[in-house]
Design an enzyme around this catalytic site. Sequence first.
Site, PDB file in Angstrom:
ATOM      1  N   ASP A 185     -31.630  34.535  24.130  1.00  0.00           N
ATOM      2  CA  ASP A 185     -31.029  33.991  25.336  1.00  0.00           C
ATOM      3  C   ASP A 185     -31.470  34.808  26.539  1.00  0.00           C
ATOM      4  O   ASP A 185     -32.563  35.363  26.572  1.00  0.00           O
ATOM      5  CB  ASP A 185     -29.504  33.979  25.177  1.00  0.00           C
ATOM      6  N   HIS A 251     -25.751  33.644  30.651  1.00  0.00           N
ATOM      7  CA  HIS A 251     -25.662  32.771  29.478  1.00  0.00           C
ATOM      8  C   HIS A 251     -25.603  33.553  28.177  1.00  0.00           C
ATOM      9  O   HIS A 251     -24.818  33.238  27.263  1.00  0.00           O
ATOM     10  CB  HIS A 251     -26.874  31.833  29.495  1.00  0.00           C
ATOM     11  N   SER A 455     -25.069  24.598  24.170  1.00  0.00           N
ATOM     12  CA  SER A 455     -25.314  26.029  23.999  1.00  0.00           C
ATOM     13  C   SER A 455     -24.091  26.753  23.453  1.00  0.00           C
ATOM     14  O   SER A 455     -24.220  27.829  22.858  1.00  0.00           O
ATOM     15  CB  SER A 455     -25.666  26.676  25.335  1.00  0.00           C
TER      16      SER A 455
END
Length: 638
Positions: A185, A251, A455
């Site tokens: 990520d 994220h 996600s």
Amino acid sequence: MKTLPALTPPPRPVSRAFRLNQFVAAATVAGVAVAGVGLATRLEPVNSAPPLKTTLIVKLADTTRDNALQQAELGRVLADAGLPLKADSPLGSGWWRVRAPADAARQATWLAALRADRRLSHAMTDLREQRAAVPTDTLFRATDPANAQWWLDDQNDTTNAGAANFTKAWDTTKGSASPVIAVLDSGITSHADLNANVLAGYNFISNPQYANNGGTGRSAGANDPGDALTQAEFNTGQWDGCVVAPKSSWHGTLVAGQLGAVTNNANGVAGMNWNARILPVRVSGKCGASVADMVDGMRWAAGLSVAGVPANPNPAKVLVIGFASVKKPDGTAVSCLVNDVDANVAAAARLYTDAITELRNLGVLVVAAAGNESGPVGRPANCAGVFGVTAANRQGFKATYANFGPEVQLAVPGGDANNRGTCDADLADTGVVSTINTGTTGPSTAGYAAVSGTSFAAPQVAGTAALMWSANPALTLAQVEAGLKGSARPHVTAYALGYCNTLNKNRCTLNGTTGGAGLVDAAEAVRYALTPSTYTAPTRVTLGLQSSNLTRCGVAQGSTAIPVPAPTPAPTPAPTPAPTPAPTPAPTPAPSPAPTPAPSPATGGGGGGAASPVWVLSLLGAAAALKRRRGASGEGDE
């Protein structure tokens, strides 16, 4: 950034008061490119950046030789073609990164020359994947503190139909330090509710500008300096193909918190694995994730060697990827087919497939988000050997943004925030809460956020797999995949929303063709893990959903409703049989005539008034039989 009151804790683990005083709703996950993470906190001035280089990727036809011989062969290929290219580093399975001048006009000519050489089986430009981020507005901040982590709570057909039952799974195992879970990520930020469970990772972003780490590029550590790309930066013309994102996404920190937040500490949020070890692998920067960087990160995370990078001392058994390719301009998916008509796409598919094969041979599970464009499944979730996951609403039907299709293996709630879209007022949930950083572009203080996206669905499958391996380390990869699917609950049927298809692609009912085997059930998956050879899934029926809110949404979307099955009629009770009459007693035969005796004197009683003993016994037997028959017919006081 708005400060909210402390959240009411989830039912399990023990109640927790927030250590930090901010609960931050996630920012800009809509249409934002995968954020890059870097080590430094300052951005190099755009006008001082070195000239950009172009990366091409090739695969040698002969992959049997070692890297030194492969590099020599590739050098001969480039020299024979007279191309201004240089072999850079191997990507495994005969694949090589090739550096070239930043000359877009000549790139097609170079690729044509490379593809014409029989010593190469593939040649492609280095493509980019984008973070599977909600392509709408800023993420919704949870307004109901009691439901802050409903996605971790028990499944309930009435109020929590889509949840994955993690609290029930914890009754069997709370996880362990093995297996390691790698998060490919944007990197990681410091967070007191997460740091104890995070291993030292690595930054695989090879382009220094995209890495945003002071011009270093690829480097040790996986710190996230932010992935924001301002409009002013974009306007310089050096960010072609990138997406403007005025705020950093953090994220990787969000995903890591779902999997391994410090749990049962009376503070913050809980993670799926109370004893997790999370390996952050930074593959995305200010312009998404390069396919070559992604593949390097995947291979390193699993313990394979990567040129120029120290060996990974903590190989992961589970990889989770929160990125997906975006749709083509015509609305079709970017495939992961090695025979795609687009040579670049076909070569990228082969590169992914080769890497995935290497990982599967090591018994590594690769979980990937399906993407957030309400369309076909993105790459790499659509690659063979990858466990693709889509997102459901809290009630279990498809979340409005989530991609769907035959490549999806399972669905699980990923948050379905209220972004003021169609049906949001009626059906939106409060999102998935996890750890985040509160900085706008660069890191600031730690906090918590409510987010939505595939996600944030994919980590729940990765976390369930980790619990399965914690319960039974001897499980094979094939058993874990079979157990995840074989233990799943059936998809719910939201009748008014219709089935998901190309014309009905927002909130809709998933089935085996569009949403895989069903909804994740972590508790059942762990039960499978204990005895995989004898496991039998419980008998379950599809949950049907009906409400005025669903009906309004179906009308607003123009959905073709699924017919509601007629209720099964109650069985008609069998008629009560008539009692069998008692048999008529045979008459007592008269005695043979005898000589008439002399009359006796009367002794009293006038004859004929007393019942025959034989008849009385017969009548009592018939009454008893009648009572028994009535009881058997189901009639009576109840």
